[in-house]
Design an enzyme around this catalytic site. Structure first.
Site, PDB file in Angstrom:
ATOM      1  N   GLY A   1      -2.329 -17.162 -18.504  1.00  0.00           N
ATOM      2  CA  GLY A   1      -1.527 -18.037 -17.657  1.00  0.00           C
ATOM      3  C   GLY A   1      -0.501 -17.138 -16.989  1.00  0.00           C
ATOM      4  N   THR A   2      -0.887 -16.566 -15.882  1.00  0.00           N
ATOM      5  CA  THR A   2      -0.052 -15.495 -15.326  1.00  0.00           C
ATOM      6  C   THR A   2       1.225 -16.007 -14.675  1.00  0.00           C
ATOM      7  OG1 THR A   2      -1.507 -15.537 -13.420  1.00  0.00           O
ATOM      8  CG2 THR A   2      -1.869 -13.791 -15.040  1.00  0.00           C
ATOM      9  N   ASN A   3       1.285 -17.312 -14.392  1.00  0.00           N
ATOM     10  CA  ASN A   3       2.547 -17.818 -13.843  1.00  0.00           C
ATOM     11  C   ASN A   3       3.641 -17.736 -14.912  1.00  0.00           C
ATOM     12  OD1 ASN A   3       0.904 -18.423 -11.743  1.00  0.00           O
ATOM     13  ND2 ASN A   3       1.050 -20.638 -11.947  1.00  0.00           N
ATOM     14  N   ASP A   4       3.365 -18.363 -16.082  1.00  0.00           N
ATOM     15  CA  ASP A   4       4.353 -18.303 -17.159  1.00  0.00           C
ATOM     16  C   ASP A   4       4.511 -16.880 -17.679  1.00  0.00           C
ATOM     17  OD1 ASP A   4       5.730 -20.691 -17.734  1.00  0.00           O
ATOM     18  OD2 ASP A   4       3.856 -21.618 -18.372  1.00  0.00           O
TER      19      ASP A   4
ATOM     20  N   ARG B   1      -9.022   3.714  18.552  1.00  0.00           N
ATOM     21  CA  ARG B   1      -8.885   3.388  17.128  1.00  0.00           C
ATOM     22  C   ARG B   1      -9.761   2.172  16.851  1.00  0.00           C
ATOM     23  NH1 ARG B   1      -2.901   1.782  18.442  1.00  0.00           N
ATOM     24  NH2 ARG B   1      -3.392   0.043  19.791  1.00  0.00           N
TER      25      ARG B   1
ATOM     26  N   CYS C   1      -6.074 -18.140 -15.363  1.00  0.00           N
ATOM     27  CA  CYS C   1      -5.997 -19.429 -14.683  1.00  0.00           C
ATOM     28  C   CYS C   1      -4.679 -19.600 -13.945  1.00  0.00           C
ATOM     29  CB  CYS C   1      -6.214 -20.568 -15.660  1.00  0.00           C
ATOM     30  SG  CYS C   1      -4.951 -20.659 -16.934  1.00  0.00           S
TER      31      CYS C   1
ATOM     32  N   ARG D   1      -6.928 -28.074 -21.089  1.00  0.00           N
ATOM     33  CA  ARG D   1      -5.697 -27.621 -21.744  1.00  0.00           C
ATOM     34  C   ARG D   1      -4.954 -28.800 -22.338  1.00  0.00           C
ATOM     35  NH1 ARG D   1      -0.957 -24.915 -18.320  1.00  0.00           N
ATOM     36  NH2 ARG D   1      -0.656 -27.074 -17.686  1.00  0.00           N
TER      37      ARG D   1
ATOM     38  N   HIS E   1       8.254 -25.139  -5.645  1.00  0.00           N
ATOM     39  CA  HIS E   1       7.304 -26.158  -6.099  1.00  0.00           C
ATOM     40  C   HIS E   1       6.452 -26.645  -4.933  1.00  0.00           C
ATOM     41  CE1 HIS E   1       6.048 -30.324  -7.054  1.00  0.00           C
ATOM     42  NE2 HIS E   1       5.866 -29.831  -8.277  1.00  0.00           N
TER      43      HIS E   1
ATOM     44  N   TYR F   1     -13.795 -13.974 -15.860  1.00  0.00           N
ATOM     45  CA  TYR F   1     -13.707 -14.881 -14.716  1.00  0.00           C
ATOM     46  C   TYR F   1     -12.271 -15.022 -14.236  1.00  0.00           C
ATOM     47  CZ  TYR F   1     -11.984 -18.492 -17.932  1.00  0.00           C
ATOM     48  OH  TYR F   1     -11.238 -19.200 -18.839  1.00  0.00           O
TER      49      TYR F   1
ATOM     50  N   ARG G   1       3.466  12.670  21.540  1.00  0.00           N
ATOM     51  CA  ARG G   1       3.129  11.315  21.091  1.00  0.00           C
ATOM     52  C   ARG G   1       3.248  11.169  19.584  1.00  0.00           C
ATOM     53  NH1 ARG G   1      -2.671  10.132  23.706  1.00  0.00           N
ATOM     54  NH2 ARG G   1      -1.954   7.977  23.432  1.00  0.00           N
TER      55      ARG G   1
ATOM     56  N   MET H   1       7.136   3.713  17.164  1.00  0.00           N
ATOM     57  CA  MET H   1       7.872   4.987  17.237  1.00  0.00           C
ATOM     58  C   MET H   1       7.848   5.484  18.680  1.00  0.00           C
ATOM     59  SD  MET H   1       6.597   6.717  13.736  1.00  0.00           S
ATOM     60  CE  MET H   1       4.924   6.262  14.045  1.00  0.00           C
TER      61      MET H   1
ATOM     62  N   LYS I   1      -3.814   8.529  15.666  1.00  0.00           N
ATOM     63  CA  LYS I   1      -3.989   8.946  17.059  1.00  0.00           C
ATOM     64  C   LYS I   1      -4.546  10.358  17.125  1.00  0.00           C
ATOM     65  CE  LYS I   1      -0.693   7.176  19.618  1.00  0.00           C
ATOM     66  NZ  LYS I   1       0.734   7.126  20.019  1.00  0.00           N
TER      67      LYS I   1
ATOM     68  N   GLY J   1       3.452   0.957  19.016  1.00  0.00           N
ATOM     69  CA  GLY J   1       4.710   0.809  19.741  1.00  0.00           C
ATOM     70  C   GLY J   1       5.964   0.917  18.883  1.00  0.00           C
TER      71      GLY J   1
ATOM     72  N   SER K   1      -7.224 -17.184 -21.947  1.00  0.00           N
ATOM     73  CA  SER K   1      -7.063 -17.386 -20.519  1.00  0.00           C
ATOM     74  C   SER K   1      -5.621 -17.026 -20.179  1.00  0.00           C
ATOM     75  CB  SER K   1      -7.356 -18.840 -20.147  1.00  0.00           C
ATOM     76  OG  SER K   1      -7.147 -19.016 -18.770  1.00  0.00           O
TER      77      SER K   1
ATOM     78  N   GLU L   1       0.209 -16.471 -22.327  1.00  0.00           N
ATOM     79  CA  GLU L   1       1.196 -16.625 -21.260  1.00  0.00           C
ATOM     80  C   GLU L   1       2.601 -16.291 -21.726  1.00  0.00           C
ATOM     81  OE1 GLU L   1       1.209 -20.691 -19.868  1.00  0.00           O
ATOM     82  OE2 GLU L   1       0.669 -21.462 -21.835  1.00  0.00           O
TER      83      GLU L   1
HETATM   84  P1  ADP Z   1       1.863   4.112  21.752  1.00  0.00           P
HETATM   85  O1  ADP Z   1       1.421   4.516  20.394  1.00  0.00           O
HETATM   86  O2  ADP Z   1       3.152   3.402  21.776  1.00  0.00           O
HETATM   87  O3  ADP Z   1       0.763   3.455  22.517  1.00  0.00           O
HETATM   88  P2  ADP Z   1       1.198   6.518  23.160  1.00  0.00           P
HETATM   89  O4  ADP Z   1       1.436   7.818  22.512  1.00  0.00           O
HETATM   90  O5  ADP Z   1      -0.186   6.018  23.117  1.00  0.00           O
HETATM   91  O6  ADP Z   1       2.198   5.475  22.522  1.00  0.00           O
HETATM   92  O7  ADP Z   1       1.708   6.668  24.648  1.00  0.00           O
HETATM   93  C1  ADP Z   1       2.318   5.694  25.451  1.00  0.00           C
HETATM   94  C2  ADP Z   1       1.580   5.570  26.765  1.00  0.00           C
HETATM   95  O8  ADP Z   1       1.512   6.812  27.436  1.00  0.00           O
HETATM   96  C3  ADP Z   1       0.144   5.120  26.559  1.00  0.00           C
HETATM   97  O9  ADP Z   1      -0.177   4.179  27.542  1.00  0.00           O
HETATM   98  C4  ADP Z   1      -0.644   6.369  26.744  1.00  0.00           C
HETATM   99  O10 ADP Z   1      -1.938   6.123  27.259  1.00  0.00           O
HETATM  100  C5  ADP Z   1       0.189   7.151  27.749  1.00  0.00           C
HETATM  101  N1  ADP Z   1      -0.021   8.581  27.558  1.00  0.00           N
HETATM  102  C6  ADP Z   1       0.167   9.270  26.422  1.00  0.00           C
HETATM  103  N2  ADP Z   1      -0.184  10.563  26.582  1.00  0.00           N
HETATM  104  C7  ADP Z   1      -0.593  10.693  27.859  1.00  0.00           C
HETATM  105  C8  ADP Z   1      -1.105  11.791  28.620  1.00  0.00           C
HETATM  106  N3  ADP Z   1      -1.258  12.983  28.078  1.00  0.00           N
HETATM  107  N4  ADP Z   1      -1.422  11.550  29.899  1.00  0.00           N
HETATM  108  C9  ADP Z   1      -1.282  10.331  30.433  1.00  0.00           C
HETATM  109  N5  ADP Z   1      -0.827   9.251  29.774  1.00  0.00           N
HETATM  110  C10 ADP Z   1      -0.484   9.430  28.489  1.00  0.00           C
HETATM  111 MG    MG Z   2      -1.107   4.136  22.590  1.00  0.00          MG
HETATM  112 MG    MG Z   3       1.904 -22.128 -18.596  1.00  0.00          MG
END
Ligand code: ADP
Ligand code: MG
Ligand code: MG
Length: 913
Positions: free
Chosen positions: A785-788, A335, A851, A631, A451, A871, A91, A102, A22, A100, A783, A764
Site C-alpha cells: 500500500g504505497t500511499n500509506d 532532431r 495496490c 481488503r 483528496h 503485479y 549556437r 539558451m 544540435k 529557445g 500487497s 504499508e
Molecule cells: P535555437 O536552438 O534557439 O533554435 P539556433 O542555434 O538553432 O537556436 O539558432 C537560431 C536561429 O539562427 C535558427 O533559426 C538557426 O537556423 C539560425 N542559424 C544558426 N546558425 C546559423 C548559420 N550558421 N547560418 C544561418 N543561420 C543560422
Molecule cells: Mg534551432
Molecule cells: Mg492504507
C-alpha cells in the site's frame, strides 16, 4: 590533454551527451553527406568545467583557435577578414532539447571594417549593416549583459524619427546610425567597447553560451521538464549562411510528417528573404512550405530528398531548420521532433508497417502518459473561449456541466439527467457520491494529490484543484472569480488538461479510445475511428506480449470490476470495503458503533452481512475466474459518523431552545467524542479495528465466504482473497487469521462447499516492511500500500502537506516530483526491496503486488517491474497505461540484458516472454 572541440566531420549522433543534440545531429548530417555549413562543436564537458570552476578549461582557447584555422582554410577566408569576411554563428545546444531556452549569437566576425567588405556590392550594403546591427545588439545583451530593452527603445526611437513602420524600411544611413548608437550604449553601460577583434568576439560568445545554461529561462524550463541541472550545454560554431540576400534566398522549418496527426508528408513554413531567427520570431508571416515548390523547385526537390534520407536514417519523425542562400540549400539543424500523443502512436505504428522499425521498437516510442491523454475527451480548442479561473490541472480531460456546491445537489441534479460540475473548497469522503455524479470537480484548495485530485484521477474524472481565484459561498450558492459571480446552475467547461475553467459549454470531442476499451478491445468499424485506435491497439497487444508484470485493478463495485476487466485487468488487486459502509447503510454502521451490548452489535452486523455478501457476489461474478483481493475495513470508525462540530451545535441549539436533544444525537456525540483522535491516520484503524471491535472481521469474512459459496453453486469460478490492512507485526496477522480460518471452516461446514481463500496482508508501514520475513510466515501474499507507506516513511500526511508546502519543496528541488505521484525509490523503494527479498526468502513463491496509486504511474511501474513484483493494481482507467508501461519496462530490461550480453557478461538474455 582532453579534447574539448570536435569538427563536424569527427562527430555523430551517438555523441549526443558530449556534443549536445544540435552539435551531434549537425555532425550526423555532415557524415550523411547533406549540405551543412562547416563548423565545430565545443563539448558539454568544457561547459561543465566552466560551470563548476567559473573558468573554462585552460586548453580550450587553443583548441578553438586550431579548429577555427581549419574552418578558415576550408572557406579560403578568415574570420572577420576586412574585404570578404567569414562569419560564424555561435549556437547553444544541450544533450536534451531545450528549444529557445539558451542563447545563440549570429554574425560573429563583423566589425567596423568587415561590415564594409560584407557589403561591398551595392545590393548587399543594406544586408551587411543590418547584420552588423543585429550582432551588436545580440552581443551587447547576451555577452556584455546590457538590458535588451535599451536597444529596443533606441531602435524604436530611430524608427519613429524616420516614420519607418518596421525594420525592413530602414535605409543604410539609418542602420549605420543605429549601429553606432548601439555601440555607444554598450560603452556607456559597461565601460567597455564592443570588441572589434573577431577572435575576441568568438571567445566572448562561447563563454556567454556556457553562462546562458544558468539563465533564468533555462533554469525554469529544466525544473518544469525535470532535466538535470548539471548537464551543461555544448557550443556549436558554424559558418554563417544568409537567407536574407534577396528573393532567391530564405529560411524555413519543416517536419517529415505531420507532428499533430502523424500522417506522412512534408509539413513546414517558409519565409523568403529572411534569416532563420525571423521565421520563429514571427516578425513577418511565413508561407506554407508547399509554396517553395513554385518559388524554388530545385531547392524544394532537394529538401524533399534530404528529408526522406533523414527519416530513413533516424527511423523517426525529424524536424529541421534550413536556409537557402542565393538558390543554394543548406541544412542547419535536425532532431527527432516533438509530437502529440496521437501522432506518437500513429508514427510508431506506421514506421513499423513500413518496416523501418519493429513493432517491439514501436513500443519503445510511446508512453503511458501519452496513452492517458488520449483516453480523455477534450475540448475543441479552435474557438475563442473565456477563461473564468485557473488552477492546477489535476486530472486531465474535458467536461461541461452546471455548477453545484454540494454532493447532495450534484446527486439530485445528475439523477434528473443534468450534467454537473461539483465546486467545493476541498472535498472529503462525504463528497464521494457527488463526485461520482459530477462530470468534473473543481476545488479552490489543495494540490495535485489532494483528496479531490486523487479520487478524481482514480475515477478518470476531470479535476481542476487549487483554483485560488475561486471563492465558494455555500450559503448564497454561488462562487466568485475575480469580479465575476457564478450562481448555482451556471454552465461552465472544465479543462483538466490545462487547468482552466471556461465560460459556457465549449464543444467537445470524445475519446475513441475509451469506446474501444469499453468494447473490450474490439476495433471500431468506422474507418476514421479506426485510424485513431488501431495504432494503440497494435502497440498495446505488443506490450501485453512483452510484459512480465500482471495488471490488476482497484475496484469496489461490480460496475468498476466489469469495466476494469474490459480494459484488460487480470483481477482485482484492491477491493475496498469502506464504500460499502456509506450511503443509506450508514445508520447500520452507526448502530454497530453505538451498540450497548453484544446482542445489539450482532443485530447491526447481521443487518450489514447480506448487503456486503451481495456486493461481493456481484464483484466475484464480474471477475469470474480471476483473483479478487478483498481488503478488510480500514478507515477509523468515526469516518462513518456525523461531523463532531455539527453534532455539538445541533444538540446545543436544541438545549438552548429548551427542548431535549434527540437521544440518538446525544449518543452519537458521545461516541464521536470518545473516538476522537488527534492523528486519525495513526490511530484506531486497519487491523487494529478488526482486533478491538468484536464481530467486525467475522462479519466481513462471512460475507466473503458466503459470496464464494453463492458463486460456486451458480457454477462460477470465484477466487476471493482476503487482505488485512495496516499490519505492523506478525502477531496481528496471526490473530486475524485465526478468526478468518474459524469463519471459513464454519461456513464450509454449514454449506458443504470447500473454501479456499488465501489470506495475505498489506505492507504499508515501515515496520511491516522491515519484518517482512516474519510476516511472510503467516501471509500468503503481500500487497504494497504505497500511499500509506509513503506517508508513514516520510512522516507526513498527504492531505496536510500537499497544500501547505509541497509546491515550495518542488520549487526548492527537495524532490523533483511528489512522492505520492511517483514512488520514492531511494526511501520507500528501499523498504519495498527489503520486504520483497525477505518475504520471498521466508516463503518462496510469495505473491507480491502493489495496490497504491503508484501502481498506475508509469515511472513507478518500471520500478515495480525491476524489483520483481508479480503485479501492479491501479484504477480501472489506468489499466491500459499500466499494461503499456509494464510492456515497456520488460523491453528496457531485455534491452539492458542484450547490452550486457554484448559486453561479454554471461547474462541470460531476457526473462521476457
Ligand atoms: P535555437 O536552438 O534557439 O533554435 P539556433 O542555434 O538553432 O537556436 O539558432 C537560431 C536561429 O539562427 C535558427 O533559426 C538557426 O537556423 C539560425 N542559424 C544558426 N546558425 C546559423 C548559420 N550558421 N547560418 C544561418 N543561420 C543560422
Ligand atoms: Mg534551432
Ligand atoms: Mg492504507
Amino acid at each position: 590533454m582532453s579534447t574539448y572541440v570536435y569538427d563536424f566531420a569527427e562527430g555523430g549522433r551517438d555523441m549526443v551527451g558530449l556534443l549536445g543534440n544540435k552539435g551531434a545531429n549537425l555532425a550526423e548530417m555532415t557524415r550523411m553527406g547533406l549540405p551543412v555549413p562547416p563548423g565545430f562543436t565545443v563539448t558539454t564537458e568544457a561547459c561543465r568545467v566552466f560551470l563548476a570552476s567559473g573558468e573554462p578549461p585552460t586548453e580550450l582557447r587553443d583548441q578553438i583557435r586550431d579548429h577555427l584555422a581549419v574552418l578558415e582554410r576550408g572557406a579560403g577566408r578568415r574570420l572577420g577578414q576586412a574585404d570578404d569576411p567569414l562569419l560564424v554563428s555561435v549556437r547553444s545546444g544541450a544533450s536534451v532539447s531545450m528549444p529557445g531556452m539558451m542563447e545563440t549569437v549570429l554574425d560573429v566576425g563583423l566589425n567596423d571594417y568587415s561590415v564594409l567588405g560584407l557589403g561591398k556590392t551595392h545590393e548587399r550594403e543594406r544586408f551587411a549593416w543590418d547584420s552588423y546591427r543585429r550582432l551588436v545588439q545580440m552581443y551587447g545583451t547576451t555577452v556584455m549583459g546590457v538590458d535588451g530593452s535599451l536597444f529596443e527603445a533606441s531602435l524604436t526611437g530611430v524608427k519613429e524619427q524616420h516614420h519607418a513602420p518596421d525594420d525592413s524600411t530602414l535605409d543604410v544611413p539609418d542602420l549605420i546610425r543605429i549601429t553606432e548608437s548601439f555601440k555607444d550604449l554598450i560603452l556607456e553601460r559597461t565601460g567597455r567597447a564592443f570588441p572589434q577583434d573577431p577572435a575576441e568576439q568568438l571567445w566572448g560568445a562561447v563563454l556567454a553560451v556556457f553562462a546562458s545554461w544558468n539563465g533564468e529561462r533555462a533554469r525554469l524550463y529544466r525544473r518544469r521538464e525535470r532535466i538535470a541541472d548539471d548537464l551543461g550545454t555544448a557550443v556549436t560554431v558554424q559558418r554563417m549562411v544568409f537567407g536574407n540576400l534577396g528573393p532567391d534566398s530564405g529560411s524555413g522549418v519543416a517536419f517529415t510528417r505531420d507532428p499533430a496527426t502523424g500522417r506522412p508528408g512534408v509539413y513546414g513554413d517558409y519565409l523568403p528573404s529572411a534569416q532563420g531567427e525571423d521565421v520563429v520570431s514571427g516578425v513577418r508571416n511565413t508561407v506554407p512550405l508547399q509554396e517553395l515548390a513554385t518559388l524554388d523547385p530545385t531547392s524544394f526537390t532537394q529538401l524533399h530528398e534530404h528529408m526522406a534520407a533523414l527519416e530513413t536514417h533516424y527511423r523517426d519523425l525529424c524536424d529541421i531548420e534550413f536556409t537557402i542562400e542565393g538558390g543554394r540549400l543548406w541544412m542547419l539543424q535536425t532532431r527527432v521532433g516533438k509530437r502529440t500523443a496521437q501522432a506518437a502512436f500513429g508514427i510508431a505504428s506506421q514506421l513499423a508497417d513500413e518496416g523501418v522499425i519493429t513493432i517491439r521498437q514501436a513500443l519503445g516510442r510511446v508512453d503511458g502518459a501519452g496513452l492517458a491523454q488520449l483516453m480523455f475527451p477534450r475540448f475543441d480548442t479552435t474557438g475563442t473561449d473565456t477563461v473564468i479561473a485557473r488552477g492546477i490541472p489535476a486530472s486531465p480531460g474535458a467536461a461541461v456541466g452546471a455548477v453545484v456546491f454540494d454532493s447532495a445537489e450534484a446527486v439530485r441534479r445528475a439523477g434528473a439527467g443534468e450534467k454537473v460540475v461539483l465546486v467545493r473548497n476541498e472535498t472529503t469522503a462525504d463528497d464521494l457520491p457527488g463526485m461520482v455524479a459530477a462530470q468534473a470537480v473543481l476545488t479552490s484548495h489543495g494540490g495535485k494529490t489532494s483528496h479531490a485530485a486523487v479520487v478524481a484521477r482514480g475515477m478518470g474524472k476531470v479535476c481542476v484543484c487549487g483554483a485560488e481565484g475561486v471563492v465558494v459561498d455555500g450559503r448564497t450558492r454561488c462562487f466568485t472569480a475575480g469580479r465575476l459571480t457564478v450562481p448555482e446552475g451556471t454552465v461552465v467547461s472544465v479543462d483538466g488538461s490545462r487547468g482552466l475553467v471556461l465560460r459556457g459549454a465549449v464543444p467537445m470531442v470524445d475519446s475513441e479510445l475509451v469506446h474501444y476499451f469499453d468494447r473490450g478491445g474490439r476495433l471500431p468499424d468506422d474507418p476514421a475511428a479506426q485510424e485513431a485506435v488501431l495504432p494503440v491497439h497494435r502497440i498495446l497487444q505488443e506490450a501485453d506480449a512483452a510484459r512480465r508484470l500482471e495488471v490488476r485493478a482497484n475496484a469496489d463495485t461490480p460496475q468498476d470490476a466489469a469495466r476494469a476487466r474490459r480494459f484488460g485487468a487480470q483481477g482485482i488487486g484492491l477491493c475496498r470495503t469502506e464504500h460499502m459502509f456509506l450511503g443509506d447503510r450508514r445508520p447500520l454502521v452507526e448502530a454497530m458503533i453505538l451498540a450497548e451490548g453484544a446482542a445489539d452489535r450482532d443485530a447491526a452486523l447481521g443487518a450489514l452481512l447480506p448487503l456486503q455478501r451481495a456486493d461481493f457476489t456481484g464483484i466475484l461474478k464480474a471477475m469470474d475466474g480471476l483473483p479478487v483481493t478483498i481488503r478488510l475495513l480500514d478507515p477509523p470508525l468515526h469516518e462513518f459518523l456525523p461531523d463532531r462540530t455539527e453534532l455539538a451545535v445541533r444538540t446545543a441549539r436544541q438545549e438552548a431552545l429548551g427542548a431535549a436533544p434527540d437521544p440518538r444525537d446525544t449518543a452519537l456525540l458521545a461516541a464521536v467524542n470518545r473516538m476522537h483522535e488527534e492523528n486519525p491516520m495513526l490511530g484506531l484503524r486497519g487491523v487494529r479495528l478488526g482486533l478491538v471491535v468484536p464481530g467486525l472481521v467475522a462479519m466481513q469474512v462471512r460475507a466473503v465466504a458466503e459470496a464464494v459459496v453463492t458463486r460456486s453453486r451458480a457454477g462460477g469460478d470465484p477466487r476471493a482473497e482476503i487482505m488485512v490492512p495496516l499490519v505492523d507485526t506478525v502477531e496481528e496477522l496471526r490473530l486475524v487469521k485465526q478468526e478468518v480460518d474459524r469463519v471459513l471452516t464454519a461456513v464450509s461446514t454449514e454449506t458443504g462447499v470447500a473454501l479456499e481463500c488465501p489470506v495475505g496482508t498489506m505492507i504499508e508501514l515501515p515496520r511491516a516492511a522491515l519484518t517482512a520475513g516474519r510476516i511472510a510466515e503467516e501471509a500468503r501474499f503481500f500487497s504494497f500500500g504505497t500511499n500509506d507507506l509513503t506517508q508513514t516513511t516520510w512522516g507526513f500526511s498527504r492531505d496536510d502537506v500537499e497544500a501547505a508546502f509541497f509546491s515550495a519543496y518542488l520549487d526548492k528541488g527537495v524532490f523533483p516530483v511528489s512522492p505520492f505521484e511517483t514512488i520514492d525509490r531511494e526511501g520507500v523503494g528501499r523498504l519495498v526491496r527489503i520486504a520483497v527479498a525477505e518475504g520471498r526468502a521466508a516463503r518462496p513463491g510469495l505473491q507480491i503486488g502493489v495496490c497504491g496509486e503508484h501502481g498506475g504511474d508509469p515511472s513507478s511501474v518500471h520500478f515495480f517491474h525491476d524489483v520483481g513484483l508479480d503485479y501492479v493494481s491501479c484504477s480501472p482507467f489506468r489499466v491500459p497505461v499500466a499494461r503499456l508501461e509494464a510492456g515497456r519496462a520488460a523491453l528496457e530490461t531485455s534491452g539492458r540484458e542484450a547490452v550486457d550480453h554484448a559486453g561479454g557478461r554471461a547474462v541470460p538474455a531476457g526473462r521476457v516472454r
